[in-house]
Design an enzyme around this catalytic site. Structure first.
Site, PDB file in Angstrom:
ATOM      1  N   ASN A  13      34.807  31.550  43.539  1.00  0.00           N
ATOM      2  CA  ASN A  13      34.675  32.900  43.049  1.00  0.00           C
ATOM      3  C   ASN A  13      36.148  32.936  41.670  1.00  0.00           C
ATOM      4  OD1 ASN A  13      34.832  35.741  42.245  1.00  0.00           O
ATOM      5  ND2 ASN A  13      35.455  36.305  44.377  1.00  0.00           N
ATOM      6  N   LYS A  15      36.780  35.240  40.095  1.00  0.00           N
ATOM      7  CA  LYS A  15      37.363  36.669  39.781  1.00  0.00           C
ATOM      8  C   LYS A  15      37.349  36.975  38.203  1.00  0.00           C
ATOM      9  CE  LYS A  15      38.839  36.577  44.295  1.00  0.00           C
ATOM     10  NZ  LYS A  15      39.969  37.021  45.330  1.00  0.00           N
ATOM     11  N   HIS A 106      32.067  42.624  47.633  1.00  0.00           N
ATOM     12  CA  HIS A 106      33.110  41.682  47.937  1.00  0.00           C
ATOM     13  C   HIS A 106      34.342  42.889  48.102  1.00  0.00           C
ATOM     14  CE1 HIS A 106      37.171  39.701  46.672  1.00  0.00           C
ATOM     15  NE2 HIS A 106      36.468  38.547  46.966  1.00  0.00           N
ATOM     16  N   GLU A 108      37.088  43.528  46.931  1.00  0.00           N
ATOM     17  CA  GLU A 108      37.668  43.886  45.530  1.00  0.00           C
ATOM     18  C   GLU A 108      36.930  45.038  45.039  1.00  0.00           C
ATOM     19  OE1 GLU A 108      38.645  40.165  43.839  1.00  0.00           O
ATOM     20  OE2 GLU A 108      40.223  39.828  45.587  1.00  0.00           O
ATOM     21  N   GLU A 178      35.210  37.439  55.008  1.00  0.00           N
ATOM     22  CA  GLU A 178      36.513  37.242  54.234  1.00  0.00           C
ATOM     23  C   GLU A 178      37.269  38.556  54.511  1.00  0.00           C
ATOM     24  OE1 GLU A 178      36.111  35.499  50.197  1.00  0.00           O
ATOM     25  OE2 GLU A 178      35.422  37.572  49.735  1.00  0.00           O
ATOM     26  N   GLY A 184      43.774  36.086  48.720  1.00  0.00           N
ATOM     27  CA  GLY A 184      44.784  35.777  48.037  1.00  0.00           C
ATOM     28  C   GLY A 184      46.306  35.821  48.463  1.00  0.00           C
ATOM     29  N   SER A 222      41.947  32.478  51.118  1.00  0.00           N
ATOM     30  CA  SER A 222      43.210  31.489  51.129  1.00  0.00           C
ATOM     31  C   SER A 222      42.496  30.098  51.527  1.00  0.00           C
ATOM     32  CB  SER A 222      44.215  31.748  51.872  1.00  0.00           C
ATOM     33  OG  SER A 222      44.802  33.065  51.089  1.00  0.00           O
ATOM     34  N   GLY A 244      41.433  31.682  44.615  1.00  0.00           N
ATOM     35  CA  GLY A 244      42.383  31.048  43.929  1.00  0.00           C
ATOM     36  C   GLY A 244      42.204  29.472  43.680  1.00  0.00           C
TER      37      GLY A 244
HETATM   38  P1  PGA Z   1      41.121  33.365  47.918  1.00  0.00           P
HETATM   39  O1  PGA Z   1      39.921  34.466  47.607  1.00  0.00           O
HETATM   40  O2  PGA Z   1      40.529  32.267  48.299  1.00  0.00           O
HETATM   41  O3  PGA Z   1      42.105  33.531  46.624  1.00  0.00           O
HETATM   42  O4  PGA Z   1      41.955  34.086  48.842  1.00  0.00           O
HETATM   43  C1  PGA Z   1      38.721  34.520  48.077  1.00  0.00           C
HETATM   44  C2  PGA Z   1      37.879  35.594  47.646  1.00  0.00           C
HETATM   45  O5  PGA Z   1      38.250  36.614  47.399  1.00  0.00           O
HETATM   46  O6  PGA Z   1      36.509  35.409  47.717  1.00  0.00           O
END
Ligand code: PGA
Length: 263
Positions: A13, A15, A106, A108, A178, A184, A222, A244
């Site tokens: 992803n 983002k 998601h 976010e 998640e 993140g 993460s 990330g």
């Molecule tokens: P992250 O994000 O690996 O940076 O923690 C995962 C996601 O939001 O899909």
């Protein structure tokens, strides 16, 4: 089919990243890695979710790759079809551009852009009716976990969509667990905690649909090469949604390799 017999998915992803030139390089590096040491399709499905602007370019770039890399939109409109909806991209427009996959729900989107369960249901319905495959994201906040509400929150998020998913459409759903506090932040759920939640999700899905046993449940939050092997070893973790670390071709490739080798 038991949880561990499901072919895993590893999806990056991206983002709201990266800039054009960096995206081009990221794809080139990933293609190179896949070319040098292919990961068999039967061992692991691989996907990336670029920004909407780059979907078709990235799709074209991967078209001569030595293996399939599925292209995911990161979101879609709650309105179907075409029409006077400034700024929106519908499921049908994605499908028309040969984009077959989409992320929905998601955290976010839920937290920053106010996607409510009702809005998410409209998006799920549109995506499935247009024939897209959906990664549906669920997860609890830190406060919900600390208050002992994690399981209830996640199971509720699954029940929310059960109202709009037709019985034959569950085969086009992939789940992603998640935990919001792990996204993140560098903090990952321990493999034990993640497995426990994935088992609950599997149980919840199986109560809703006979297809529940075969639905891939990805872990996100993460994920990196350092923790991918132990996450992959958990029977009900069928892949990863990677934020990330997916912006680094080598790291993303290693995560896919961990799932391909461990499952
Ligand atoms: P992250 O994000 O690996 O940076 O923690 C995962 C996601 O939001 O899909």
């Amino acid at each position: 089919m038991s949880g561990s017999a499901i072919t895993p998915w590893v999806v990056g992803n991206w983002k709201m990243n990266p800039m054009r030139a960096d995206a081009k390089q990221l794809v080139q590096e990933l293609k190179q890695l896949l070319q040098n040491q292919n990961i068999e399709e039967s061992k692991c499905h691989i996907g990336v979710a670029p920004v909407a602007l780059a979907l078709e370019t990235v799709q074209t770039q991967f078209s001569d790759c030595s293996r399939a890399v599925s292209i995911f939109a990161q979101d879609l409109s709650r309105v179907a079809g075409t029409g006077a909806y400034t700024g929106e991209i519908s499921a049908e427009l994605l499908k028309d551009s040969k984009i077959e996959y989409v992320l929905i729900g998601h955290s976010e989107r839920r937290e920053i852009f106010g996607d409510s369960p009702a809005v998410i249901n409209e998006k799920i319905k549109n995506a499935l009716n247009a024939g897209l495959t959906v990664i549906y994201c669920v997860g609890e906040s830190l406060a919900q976990r600390e208050n002992g509400q994690a399981e209830h929150t996640v199971l509720q998020q699954i029940c929310d969509i059960a109202a709009v998913v037709q019985s034959e459409q569950w085969s086009n759903i992939i789940m992603a667990y998640e935990p919001i506090w792990a996204i993140g932040t560098g903090k990952t759920a321990s493999p034990e905690d993640a497995q426990a939640m994935h088992a609950k999700i599997r149980e919840g899905l199986s109560q809703i649909t006979p297809a529940g046993k075969g639905i891939a449940i990805l872990y996100g939050g993460s994920v990196k090469p350092e923790n991918a092997v132990e996450l992959a070893a958990c029977p009900d973790i069928n892949g990863a949604l990677v934020g990330g670390a997916s912006l680094n071709a080598e790291a993303f490739y290693q995560i896919a390799q961990a799932f391909a080798n461990t499952k």
